[in-house]
Design a protein around this motif. Structure first.
Motif, mmCIF file in Angstrom:
data_model
loop_
_atom_site.group_PDB
_atom_site.id
_atom_site.type_symbol
_atom_site.label_atom_id
_atom_site.label_comp_id
_atom_site.label_asym_id
_atom_site.label_seq_id
_atom_site.Cartn_x
_atom_site.Cartn_y
_atom_site.Cartn_z
ATOM 1 N N UNK A 36 0.853 -1.193 0.000
ATOM 2 C CA UNK A 36 0.000 0.000 0.000
ATOM 3 C C UNK A 36 0.886 1.238 0.000
ATOM 4 N N UNK A 37 0.352 2.350 -0.481
ATOM 5 C CA UNK A 37 1.114 3.603 -0.505
ATOM 6 C C UNK A 37 1.471 4.081 0.896
ATOM 7 N N UNK A 38 0.534 3.936 1.831
ATOM 8 C CA UNK A 38 0.748 4.456 3.182
ATOM 9 C C UNK A 38 -0.062 3.642 4.187
ATOM 10 N N UNK A 39 0.139 3.940 5.457
ATOM 11 C CA UNK A 39 -0.530 3.204 6.533
ATOM 12 C C UNK A 39 -2.046 3.358 6.465
ATOM 13 N N UNK A 40 -2.519 4.530 6.085
ATOM 14 C CA UNK A 40 -3.966 4.757 5.989
ATOM 15 C C UNK A 40 -4.602 3.769 5.012
ATOM 16 N N UNK A 41 -3.980 3.594 3.840
ATOM 17 C CA UNK A 41 -4.540 2.674 2.846
ATOM 18 C C UNK A 41 -4.444 1.223 3.315
ATOM 19 N N UNK A 42 -3.372 0.881 4.023
ATOM 20 C CA UNK A 42 -3.266 -0.462 4.600
ATOM 21 C C UNK A 42 -4.411 -0.682 5.586
ATOM 22 N N UNK A 47 -9.565 -2.977 7.443
ATOM 23 C CA UNK A 47 -10.945 -2.721 7.879
ATOM 24 C C UNK A 47 -11.937 -3.499 7.015
ATOM 25 N N UNK A 48 -11.668 -3.555 5.711
ATOM 26 C CA UNK A 48 -12.559 -4.284 4.802
ATOM 27 C C UNK A 48 -12.448 -5.790 5.034
ATOM 28 N N UNK A 49 -11.240 -6.286 5.283
ATOM 29 C CA UNK A 49 -11.068 -7.712 5.584
ATOM 30 C C UNK A 49 -11.885 -8.071 6.824
ATOM 31 N N UNK A 50 -11.807 -7.245 7.865
ATOM 32 C CA UNK A 50 -12.542 -7.510 9.101
ATOM 33 C C UNK A 50 -14.042 -7.354 8.919
ATOM 34 N N UNK A 51 -14.446 -6.416 8.058
ATOM 35 C CA UNK A 51 -15.878 -6.237 7.798
ATOM 36 C C UNK A 51 -16.460 -7.501 7.170
ATOM 37 N N UNK A 52 -15.714 -8.108 6.256
ATOM 38 C CA UNK A 52 -16.189 -9.292 5.553
ATOM 39 C C UNK A 52 -15.995 -10.557 6.382
ATOM 40 N N UNK A 53 -14.807 -10.713 6.988
ATOM 41 C CA UNK A 53 -14.470 -11.980 7.629
ATOM 42 C C UNK A 53 -14.574 -12.016 9.137
ATOM 43 N N UNK A 54 -14.895 -10.887 9.755
ATOM 44 C CA UNK A 54 -14.948 -10.849 11.214
ATOM 45 C C UNK A 54 -13.637 -10.338 11.785
ATOM 46 N N UNK A 55 -13.603 -10.166 13.086
ATOM 47 C CA UNK A 55 -12.442 -9.563 13.748
ATOM 48 C C UNK A 55 -11.155 -10.365 13.567
ATOM 49 N N UNK A 56 -11.240 -11.685 13.609
ATOM 50 C CA UNK A 56 -10.057 -12.548 13.450
ATOM 51 C C UNK A 56 -10.328 -13.639 12.421
ATOM 52 N N UNK A 57 -10.418 -13.263 11.146
ATOM 53 C CA UNK A 57 -10.750 -14.269 10.129
ATOM 54 C C UNK A 57 -9.625 -15.297 9.953
ATOM 55 N N UNK A 58 -10.010 -16.565 9.812
ATOM 56 C CA UNK A 58 -9.024 -17.627 9.620
ATOM 57 C C UNK A 58 -8.955 -18.087 8.165
ATOM 58 N N UNK A 59 -9.876 -17.606 7.339
ATOM 59 C CA UNK A 59 -9.901 -18.041 5.948
ATOM 60 C C UNK A 59 -9.171 -17.086 5.001
ATOM 61 N N UNK A 60 -8.450 -16.122 5.567
ATOM 62 C CA UNK A 60 -7.660 -15.201 4.756
ATOM 63 C C UNK A 60 -6.347 -14.895 5.489
ATOM 64 N N UNK A 61 -5.275 -14.811 4.716
ATOM 65 C CA UNK A 61 -3.972 -14.417 5.239
ATOM 66 C C UNK A 61 -3.519 -13.257 4.361
ATOM 67 N N UNK A 62 -3.302 -12.105 4.988
ATOM 68 C CA UNK A 62 -2.909 -10.922 4.223
ATOM 69 C C UNK A 62 -1.561 -10.416 4.703
ATOM 70 N N UNK A 63 -0.688 -10.148 3.761
ATOM 71 C CA UNK A 63 0.622 -9.572 4.056
ATOM 72 C C UNK A 63 0.701 -8.264 3.272
ATOM 73 N N UNK A 64 0.309 -7.173 3.922
ATOM 74 C CA UNK A 64 0.280 -5.872 3.270
ATOM 75 C C UNK A 64 1.410 -5.021 3.832
ATOM 76 N N UNK A 65 2.313 -4.635 2.982
ATOM 77 C CA UNK A 65 3.424 -3.774 3.373
ATOM 78 C C UNK A 65 3.054 -2.319 3.080
ATOM 79 N N UNK A 66 3.854 -1.385 3.580
ATOM 80 C CA UNK A 66 3.615 0.043 3.373
ATOM 81 C C UNK A 66 4.837 0.649 2.685
ATOM 82 N N UNK A 67 4.620 1.336 1.572
ATOM 83 C CA UNK A 67 5.729 1.929 0.814
ATOM 84 C C UNK A 67 6.307 3.152 1.521
ATOM 85 N N UNK A 68 5.446 4.022 2.043
ATOM 86 C CA UNK A 68 5.903 5.264 2.670
ATOM 87 C C UNK A 68 5.493 5.271 4.134
ATOM 88 N N UNK A 69 6.459 5.033 5.016
ATOM 89 C CA UNK A 69 6.156 5.012 6.447
ATOM 90 C C UNK A 69 6.440 6.361 7.111
#
Length: 125
Positions: A36-42, A47-69
């Motif tokens: 992602x460009x920044x932490x906000x976009x990450x 937030x969308x992952x949690x909206x769809x899968x719940x607070x601790x979804x087990x059916x998705x693994x996401x590794x999102x890095x941030x380009x500009x910290x």
């Protein structure tokens, strides 16, 4: 099946122009990664992952890095905005407007005077 469940996450990733992104379905789990460009976009993606899968979804693994910290986000002022409105959008708290003002003191004369088109740094707080 899992991919369709999280289609809104994938669509958001596309909209945000996530770099080096990829998706793989493996053993009943969706694996997604990218930068992602920044932490906000990450945070938006999580937030969308949690909206769809719940607070601790087990059916998705996401590794999102941030380009500009160096900043939480960058924002172009639109007509009708104020620093408190911008703070509410990014931090959920209008009272944090002063953090945005302090980070942009070099280009703003006062916290009450911003103009459409101003490019603001939204600091990590």
């Amino acid at each position: 099946m899992i991919k369709s469940k999280y289609q809104s996450v994938l669509d958001l990733g596309e909209k945000l122009n996530i770099q080096n992104g990829d998706v793989k379905e493996e053993n009943g789990q969706l694996k997604v990664w990218g930068t992602a460009k920044n932490q906000y976009e990450k945070n938006l993606l999580w937030d969308e992952i949690k909206r769809v899968g719940g607070e601790n979804p087990t059916d998705i693994m996401a590794d999102i890095k941030v380009a500009d910290t160096s900043a939480f986000a960058h924002h172009t002022v639109k007509s009708g905005e104020s620093l408190s409105k911008i703070a509410k959008h990014y931090y959920g708290d209008a009272n944090k407007y002063n953090a945005i003002y302090e980070a942009n003191k070099g280009k703003l004369k006062s916290a009450d005077l911003i103009h459409p088109g101003d490019e603001l740094v939204i600091p990590n707080i």
